[in-house]
Motif scaffolding. Structure first.
Motif, mmCIF file in Angstrom:
data_model
loop_
_atom_site.group_PDB
_atom_site.id
_atom_site.type_symbol
_atom_site.label_atom_id
_atom_site.label_comp_id
_atom_site.label_asym_id
_atom_site.label_seq_id
_atom_site.Cartn_x
_atom_site.Cartn_y
_atom_site.Cartn_z
ATOM 1 N N LEU A 171 3.653 16.418 -17.731
ATOM 2 C CA LEU A 171 4.799 17.264 -17.409
ATOM 3 C C LEU A 171 6.120 16.578 -17.716
ATOM 4 C CD1 LEU A 171 3.623 18.688 -13.988
ATOM 5 C CD2 LEU A 171 3.546 19.776 -16.198
ATOM 6 N N PHE A 172 6.057 15.308 -18.158
ATOM 7 C CA PHE A 172 7.255 14.515 -18.485
ATOM 8 C C PHE A 172 8.202 14.431 -17.296
ATOM 9 C CE2 PHE A 172 6.312 13.656 -22.742
ATOM 10 C CZ PHE A 172 5.761 14.785 -23.318
ATOM 11 N N SER A 173 7.656 14.354 -16.081
ATOM 12 C CA SER A 173 8.552 14.229 -14.920
ATOM 13 C C SER A 173 8.321 12.883 -14.277
ATOM 14 C CB SER A 173 8.270 15.354 -13.922
ATOM 15 O OG SER A 173 7.299 14.971 -13.008
ATOM 16 N N TYR A 174 9.375 12.108 -14.116
ATOM 17 C CA TYR A 174 9.237 10.756 -13.566
ATOM 18 C C TYR A 174 10.165 10.572 -12.390
ATOM 19 C CZ TYR A 174 6.753 9.923 -17.884
ATOM 20 O OH TYR A 174 5.851 9.996 -18.905
ATOM 21 N N THR A 175 9.658 9.976 -11.331
ATOM 22 C CA THR A 175 10.496 9.622 -10.176
ATOM 23 C C THR A 175 10.869 8.165 -10.324
ATOM 24 O OG1 THR A 175 8.952 10.998 -8.944
ATOM 25 C CG2 THR A 175 10.623 9.858 -7.696
ATOM 26 N N MET A 176 12.134 7.943 -10.630
ATOM 27 C CA MET A 176 12.550 6.546 -10.831
ATOM 28 C C MET A 176 12.767 5.892 -9.488
ATOM 29 S SD MET A 176 12.230 6.413 -13.958
ATOM 30 C CE MET A 176 12.802 4.781 -14.300
ATOM 31 N N PRO A 177 12.502 4.606 -9.342
ATOM 32 C CA PRO A 177 12.683 3.915 -8.069
ATOM 33 C C PRO A 177 14.146 3.546 -7.849
ATOM 34 C CG PRO A 177 11.884 2.391 -9.694
ATOM 35 C CD PRO A 177 11.946 3.723 -10.380
ATOM 36 N N SER A 213 0.819 -1.221 0.000
ATOM 37 C CA SER A 213 0.000 0.000 0.000
ATOM 38 C C SER A 213 0.842 1.255 0.000
ATOM 39 C CB SER A 213 -0.949 0.003 1.193
ATOM 40 O OG SER A 213 -0.200 -0.053 2.381
ATOM 41 N N THR A 214 2.059 1.204 0.525
ATOM 42 C CA THR A 214 2.882 2.419 0.450
ATOM 43 C C THR A 214 3.323 2.702 -0.967
ATOM 44 O OG1 THR A 214 4.707 0.982 1.096
ATOM 45 C CG2 THR A 214 3.826 2.452 2.782
ATOM 46 N N LEU A 268 -2.988 7.771 -8.984
ATOM 47 C CA LEU A 268 -3.193 7.886 -10.432
ATOM 48 C C LEU A 268 -3.258 9.331 -10.875
ATOM 49 C CD1 LEU A 268 -5.726 5.009 -11.004
ATOM 50 C CD2 LEU A 268 -3.306 5.048 -11.458
ATOM 51 N N LEU A 269 -3.801 10.172 -10.029
ATOM 52 C CA LEU A 269 -3.919 11.573 -10.413
ATOM 53 C C LEU A 269 -2.550 12.189 -10.605
ATOM 54 C CD1 LEU A 269 -5.945 13.836 -10.827
ATOM 55 C CD2 LEU A 269 -5.781 14.351 -8.409
ATOM 56 N N ILE A 270 -1.639 11.922 -9.633
ATOM 57 C CA ILE A 270 -0.293 12.481 -9.739
ATOM 58 C C ILE A 270 0.420 11.916 -10.961
ATOM 59 C CG2 ILE A 270 1.868 12.818 -8.511
ATOM 60 C CD1 ILE A 270 -0.311 14.050 -6.992
ATOM 61 N N HIS A 271 0.262 10.604 -11.164
ATOM 62 C CA HIS A 271 0.925 10.000 -12.331
ATOM 63 C C HIS A 271 0.414 10.597 -13.625
ATOM 64 C CE1 HIS A 271 3.560 6.724 -11.013
ATOM 65 N NE2 HIS A 271 2.820 6.742 -9.914
ATOM 66 N N ALA A 328 3.955 7.096 -3.597
ATOM 67 C CA ALA A 328 2.806 7.121 -4.512
ATOM 68 C C ALA A 328 3.191 7.667 -5.877
ATOM 69 C CB ALA A 328 1.690 7.959 -3.916
ATOM 70 N N THR A 329 4.315 8.384 -5.956
ATOM 71 C CA THR A 329 4.649 8.991 -7.239
ATOM 72 C C THR A 329 5.676 8.188 -8.024
ATOM 73 O OG1 THR A 329 6.305 10.288 -6.083
ATOM 74 C CG2 THR A 329 4.196 11.349 -6.504
#
Lengths: 690, 83
Positions: free
Chosen positions: A616-622, A601-602, A607-610, A642-643
């Motif tokens: 905006l072409f901004s991605y947070t890579m894991p 769950s963490t 979905l809204l942020i994604h 979540a992002t």
């Protein structure tokens, strides 16, 4: 008789009518109701058309009928609705109708004028009676009965002894009359100022109001009597009375004459009353006679007028003594039109048959939908948004289900929905009876016209009420909740509220509540948060589904009209845009529902942020040790929020989708205009060359 | 895992019957009627809308990420009454 899927195929027809048969044929076609006439004389002035005289006669008849209708309404006589639909009568009967209306109208007018004169007379006599009575009372207070009015007045006015010596007695004149009550204060004041206080005015109210002969209103009036001395004052007083429109009545001097006059007036009043009653009865009888017929007459005159308007639209061919009419009619109804024409020719007794001839034309025919009583209300709802072009797909067919369904998604209560369904069902079952008792109430007619749609809305609301688990705002527990709290007593004693953990308290084996929302949510404090999330995602899914349906229907249109340019420049970019952006969002919703459990769950993506980050072409890579899998054998994973990107190559996929969607925009905007322009130029070039 | 699928199969088959089998049935029953098209479209649309609606509600609760926040008295009652 043609499907509701598309508008009906229409054909332009020419009808050749013989002059004698023209009227009856048009009457038959009018009763059929499947033909739309084209105006063949559009530049001709209304007053230069062929049948303008007949139309003027019809107008005159309508005016007389309106007058009779108004008189009926004045007497509160309601026109009975027999439900008959008489056909238009032959032209020769029109003369008879005109004569009847003329007779009734003149009779009514005569009765009305007589009644008005009688009522005026009655009013005058009543006022005279009041005047006599009041002056009688007035003088009875101040003197003995045998004196004349003037003596009495003198006695009343002049109290000292000197007045009894008649040598210096002054000759007083008087006038008596009636004035409306509202004008009394102004009257008094003006008299006082104008005559410098040298007149004596006495006012007495008439208890019951008198009826005005023209309007019939009840007016309160007062009796007045004015005493003055000399000619000048007399003239002044008379002028003032005229100015205030007070009616003056001659009042005899001696009281004996007064009482005789009173008796005479009373008897005359009684006689007048009887005559008035008889006049009213006569008027009532005349009206009652036309009450039965008037509805039929109104319908007949309307039909005659309509027939002549239609005949005015035709071309008159002098050489063959025939009328040529052009009309649009559905191809499926051509047989019926033929039948109506032959029936009409037969009725008129003409030997030459009327000819129906189909024409081919490049004009766009009018749009016509065959509707029965069920589809009519949906078709009219769709018409309020706009009428489809000829032979386009009819949206009303899908509205039959989608409209009540979307209403039910918004309404969503089992109990109230059931009541709505019963109301609609009652109206549908008692349809014939309710339709025959024609009501004037607009609100009821609106509800009755929408009986099928109310029934369907109620039915779907029952279903969505089950799914939302909402019956009169209470939940039903039919299958047993899937949440089983298992807490110890000390824990329960220590806190007020607890949030159940889906990992331990949710029964993953039996699965979620099989039909709808779990009943446990009704008692929970965070019900709104839970249902908000559900309903927002549901709206996105249903909305995009409906838009997809619309775009697919446009494809059907393009294929039917054989328009490949539209398929490539409109349909394909539209569907790519819709699916790449919003279809992808719907896919993400289902993906998140299916794969993310409470163990991750963490990491559950917002979905809204994604979706916003996608644009905006901004991605947070894991982190490197992030595992894209998520199941409860793995420990809770670190490094994801979540992002964070939640499937492999998500960033590449999303960039591709956005670019693909954005590329569609110039395709939609730019290609089609240039192609159309090139075609147009080619056509011009070809026509110049040839 | 198995018991989870039963409602899914049941609902899909019910609406599948309404949306797929019934229109085929209507195709042969109402062959001459002018309202055949309308009835078929109505059946298909009803089945599609209602099945989709049920599916959304079911899938939403399949893997819940939060649980209900309940009063402790109510929890006591549930623990007694519901099994």
């Amino acid at each position: 008789m043609g499907s509701v899927f598309r508008s009906a195929e229409m054909s332009l027809c020419q009808i050749f009518l013989q002059s004698e048969a023209a009227y009856t044929c048009v009457s038959e076609l009018g009763e059929l109701g499947l033909v739309q006439f084209k105006d063949l004389n559009p530049d001709v002035n209304a007053f230069q058309r062929k049948f303008v005289n007949e139309i003027l006669r019809c107008d005159e008849m309508e005016r007389k009928l309106r007058y009779i209708d108004k008189e009926l309404k004045k007497d509160d006589m309601k026109i009975p609705d027999t439900g008959e639909n008489p056909k238009a009568p032959a032209p020769k009967e029109m003369v008879d109708l005109e004569a009847t209306f003329e007779k009734i109208e003149s009779e009514l007018r005569e009765v009305n004028t007589n009644a008005e004169a009688l009522r005026r007379n009655y009013l005058e006599l009543s006022e005279l009676k009041e005047v006599l009575k009041k002056t009688q009372n007035f003088f009875a207070e101040h003197g003995e009965g045998h004196h004349t009015i003037v003596d009495d007045a003198q006695n009343a006015l002049v109290h000292d002894e000197m007045a009894t010596t008649s040598a210096t007695a002054v000759q007083l004149g008087f006038v008596a009359g009636v004035i409306p009550r509202e004008k009394v204060p102004a009257f008094e004041r003006l008299l006082w100022f104008a005559c410098r206080g040298n007149v004596f005015l006495r006012i007495d109210e008439i208890a019951k109001p008198l009826e005005d002969p023209v309007t019939g209103d009840a007016i309160f009036k007062c009796v007045f009597i004015i005493f003055f001395q000399g000619e000048q004052l007399k003239l002044r007083v008379r002028k003032i009375c005229e100015g205030f429109r007070a009616t003056l009545y001659p009042c005899p001097e001696s009281s004996q004459e007064r009482s005789e006059m009173l008796n005479g007036v009373s008897t005359r009043l009684e006689d007048l009353n009887t005559v008035l009653h008889q006049t009213e009865d006569h008027r009532h009888r005349v009206l009652a006679n036309c009450l039965k017929e008037i509805r039929n007459w109104i319908i007949k005159v309307k039909k005659i007028k309509a027939i002549y308007h239609t005949l005015n639209m035709c071309n008159f061919d002098v050489s063959h003594n025939s009328l040529i009419a052009e009309c649009w009619t559905p191809v499926s109804a051509l047989e019926n039109v033929q039948q109506a024409l032959s029936h009409g020719t037969e009725l008129s007794g003409s030997t030459v048959p009327s000819i129906l001839h189909r024409m081919h034309t490049k004009e766009t025919p009018p749009t016509f939908f065959h509707t029965n009583k069920f589809t009519k209300v949906f078709q009219s709802i769709v018409h309020s948004y706009g009428i489809a072009s000829y032979q386009e797909v009819n949206p009303a067919l899908y509205t039959i289900i989608t409209f009540p369904f979307l209403f039910a998604v918004m309404f969503g209560d089992l109990g109230h929905g059931f009541i709505m369904f019963l109301f609609g069902l009652w109206m549908v079952v008692m349809e014939k009876k309710l339709m025959s008792s024609k009501s004037d109430n607009e609100i009821w007619n609106m509800f009755f016209g929408g009986r099928y749609i109310i029934m369907l809305m109620g039915l779907f609301s029952v279903y969505t009420g089950f799914i939302y688990n909402d019956a009169f705002s209470k939940s039903l527990n039919m299958f047993g909740s899937s949440w089983h709290p298992n807490y110890s007593e000390p824990l329960l004693d220590s806190v007020e509220t607890l949030v159940l953990d889906p990992e331990y308290e949710f029964d993953n084996v039996t699965g979620p509540y099989p039909f709808g929302l779990d009943p446990i949510w009704q008692a929970s404090k965070n019900k709104i948060t839970f249902t908000n999330s559900f309903k927002m995602k549901l709206s996105v899914i249903l909305g995009i589904g409906q838009m997809l349906l619309g775009v697919m229907l446009s494809l059907v249109n393009h294929i039917y009209f054989r328009n490949p340019l539209n398929i490539f420049t409109e349909f394909i970019p539209e569907i790519v845009f819709l699916l790449c952006l919003f279809g992808y969002l719907v896919g993400l919703i289902f993906f998140k529902w299916a794969t993310f459990t409470v163990h991750c769950s963490t990491c559950a993506p917002s979905l809204l942020i994604h979706f916003i980050n996608m644009f905006l072409f901004s991605y947070t890579m894991p982190n490197d040790n992030f595992n894209y899998q998520c199941d409860h054998t793995n420990p809770k994973l670190t490094g994801c929020k979540a992002t964070t990107v939640f499937y492999r190559y998500q960033n590449y996929a999303q960039i591709a989708l956005v670019l693909g969607a954005v590329l569609c925009i110039p395709i939609m905007l730019c290609i089609k205009p240039f192609v159309l322009r090139a075609r147009h130029n080619r056509k011009i070039r070809v026509s110049i060359e040839s | 895992m198995d018991r989870k699928i039963i409602p899914a199969v049941a609902m899909t088959s019910i609406w599948g019957f309404v949306g797929i089998v019934a229109p085929i049935f209507v195709q042969f029953c109402m062959r001459g009627s002018p309202n055949k098209g309308v009835v078929q479209v109505m059946l298909v649309l009803t089945a599609a809308c209602c099945w989709l609606f049920w599916l959304c509600a079911w899938m939403f609760q399949l893997n819940p990420l939060i649980g209900p926040s309940l009063e402790t008295n109510f929890i006591r009652y549930i623990q007694e009454e519901w099994k």
